[in-house]
Design an enzyme around this catalytic site. Structure first.
Site, short mmCIF file in Angstrom:
data_model
loop_
_atom_site.label_atom_id
_atom_site.label_comp_id
_atom_site.label_asym_id
_atom_site.label_seq_id
_atom_site.Cartn_x
_atom_site.Cartn_y
_atom_site.Cartn_z
N ASP A 121 -4.78 22.07 9.80
CA ASP A 121 -5.16 20.96 8.94
C ASP A 121 -6.01 21.35 7.73
O ASP A 121 -6.37 22.52 7.56
CB ASP A 121 -5.88 19.90 9.79
CG ASP A 121 -5.38 18.51 9.50
OD1 ASP A 121 -5.23 18.19 8.30
OD2 ASP A 121 -5.12 17.74 10.45
N ASN A 178 0.85 -1.19 0.00
CA ASN A 178 0.00 0.00 0.00
C ASN A 178 0.88 1.24 0.00
O ASN A 178 1.99 1.23 0.53
CB ASN A 178 -0.92 0.05 1.22
CG ASN A 178 -1.93 1.17 1.09
OD1 ASN A 178 -2.84 1.09 0.26
ND2 ASN A 178 -1.76 2.24 1.84
#
Ligand SMILES: Cc1cc2nc3c(=O)[nH]c(=O)nc-3n(C[C@H](O)[C@H](O)[C@H](O)COP(=O)(O)O)c2cc1C
Ligand SMILES: [Mn+2]
Length: 483
Positions: free
Chosen positions: A283, A168
């Site tokens: 963020d 991944n």
């Protein structure tokens, strides 16, 4: 022609006047953020800071920060072309008759060409450091004033599923703790976290190997953020996007492979059970995400190219670079969504909704309750599960036109009847949910209501003037002396 590496992409951006080199000294603590923020919000170019204070490594930022740059990155005139290619590719799955099967052959050959290719060496290993190395060598940004530290924001984090051995690659930020350790911010729903959980569930006491590549050809970098199904190799997807296999090379100290043309590679491990405070961090939401405990990444070796370029991004109040990366995902993944939900005509995730806080979807409504079926299907579809508010409208609504959506949707709802709340997983960055990662979501059925749905009053048509009258007034308008 596929870009071999980040440098080629930088040259392409520069040639197309989409990149500005900044030759003056700029501080990677806060100042680069302020440059990048102003540039993206004013439609400015990607920036290559040649002299980040205290470092010899240049910083690339905003390389994907407009639709034009996304097109250059993916080598298309419009990202819809990628969507079309995926659609054609998936369509070939069910060929009918011998002619159909023959037609499929070139496509299959094309498919074979997407698989990553192992090579024995690569530019990412021009410099190898196992002993004397420090993350401080790289101009890692402190993005926002209240951030808990400096963060690597655009990494490709490689790990292997311990059960299947499948690779991944996800983009998970890394907070720098010291010269050789960082946080590992894979959120609980992401594949890196799943690999980690599986290792722990198997009772593995050995370290979980992780490799991080920073900076590569743009399709490979972009593949790390794509919401692909688990166990679908991002490097294969990157090969598809660039129509050329990604060359992968074995790491020096861990049993993982990384893109051979990466600028920088960090090799190391995560110790099962070891957690450390991570954050706060300015963020995607435009707010600081809260501190939380995350695994720790121990770097045991670094390799990099000669004269590496450090690729990074900042996130914050929208729109930022991540909005354009997300908008391209919206376009590219629409045909995939339509494979399962053919009634979906179009979707829109506006910048203010930070990807999943608001998903507007237009459907061709065919039966009672159809809008609700679509909501639930979307909540069950990979990372679309995070969709906090889904607004379903009829196909006559242009979902890309927010003013039209607001006008029609607000007119069409009886809130108590048409709004549905459900509980389920929510994005880790959601600061309003009652618990981390778990909370409520809202679906709004703003479609026209039907008799079969118990709505017995007549439903009015939208007001519009016939074409003939409009044409006649076009003439009269001028005659009346109006402009
Ligand atoms: C700039 C940027 C930073 C990101 N940072 C994180 C992060 O720190 N943690 C995380 O779990 N996801 C992060 N994401 C989102 C993941 O990369 C994204 O959900 C990806 O599809 C995960 O891949 P996976 O399904 O293979 O885990 C980030 C995305 C972008 C564009
Ligand atoms: Mn994945």
């Amino acid at each position: 022609m596929a870009y071999d590496d980040l440098r080629e992409f930088v040259r392409a951006l520069e040639k197309k006047n989409e990149l500005k080199r900044v030759a003056i000294e700029v501080n990677p603590a806060l100042e680069i953020t302020e440059f990048a923020d102003r540039s993206v919000k004013s439609g400015g170019p990607a920036l290559l800071f040649e002299k980040p204070t205290g470092h010899d490594v240049p910083v690339l930022i905003n390389a994907f920060a407009s639709m034009r740059r996304m097109e250059i990155a993916l080598e298309v005139d419009s990202v819809e072309q990628v969507a079309r290619r995926i659609y054609e590719f998936l369509e070939m799955r069910m060929p009918e008759g011998i002619i159909g099967k023959l037609k499929m052959l070139p496509k299959l050959a094309e498919a074979g060409a997407f698989f990553p290719k192992m090579v024995s060496d690569g530019p990412c290993k021009e410099i190898r450091r196992r002993e004397k190395f420090s993350l401080d060598y790289f101009p890692i940004l402190k993005c926002w004033p209240e951030d808990g530290g400096r963060f690597i924001t655009l990494p490709m984090v490689f790990s292997k599923n311990p059960d299947t051995g499948k690779r991944n690659c996800g983009c998970y930020r890394l907070q720098v703790y010291d010269e050789r350790t960082t946080g590992m911010h894979w959120q609980t729903h992401k594949q890196g976290a799943e690999h980690y959980r599986r290792m722990r569930a198997r009772g593995e006491t050995k370290r979980m190997e992780v490799a991080v590549a920073i900076g590569a050809d743009p399709a490979t970098m972009y593949s790390a953020i794509l919401p692909l199904p688990p166990d679908l190799d991002e490097m294969m997807m990157a090969g598809f996007l660039r129509s050329k296999p990604v060359e992968m090379v074995k790491c020096e100290t861990v049993d993982l492979e990384v893109p051979a043309h990466a600028e920088i590679v960090l090799e190391g491990y995560v110790e099962p059970g070891e957690l450390r405070r991570e954050g706060p961090f300015g963020d995607h939401t435009g707010f600081y995400s809260l501190e939380d405990d995350y695994p720790v990444f121990h770097v045991q070796a670094i390799t990099h190219r000669k004269n590496p370029i450090y690729a990074t991004t900042i996130v914050g109040p929208p729109p930022m670079e991540d909005f354009y990366m997300g908008k391209a995902i919206e376009r590219i993944f629409l045909p995939l969504m339509r494979l399962q939900l053919p009634e979906v005509r179009d979707i829109c995730m506006p910048a203010e909704g930070i990807f999943h806080n608001l998903l507007i979807v237009a459907i061709r409504k065919s039966y009672a309750g159809h809008a609700r079926k679509v909501m639930h299907a979307i909540w069950g579809l990979g990372q679309a599960m995070f969709s906090k508010c889904i607004v379903v409208v009829d196909e006559d609504v242009d979902v890309q036109n927010l003013s039209e959506v607001a006008w029609k949707a607000l007119n069409h709802i009886d809130p108590e009847r048409d709004i549905q709340f459900v509980m389920g997983p929510v994005d880790s960055l959601d600061h309003s949910s009652r618990l981390p990662d778990y909370g409520s979501k809202m679906g709004i059925d703003a479609t026209k209501k039907w008799k079969q749905e118990g709505f017995l009053r007549p439903w009015p048509g939208v007001i519009a003037m016939p074409k003939e009258v409009k044409q006649r007034v076009d003439e009269l308008w001028r005659k009346a002396g109006l402009k």
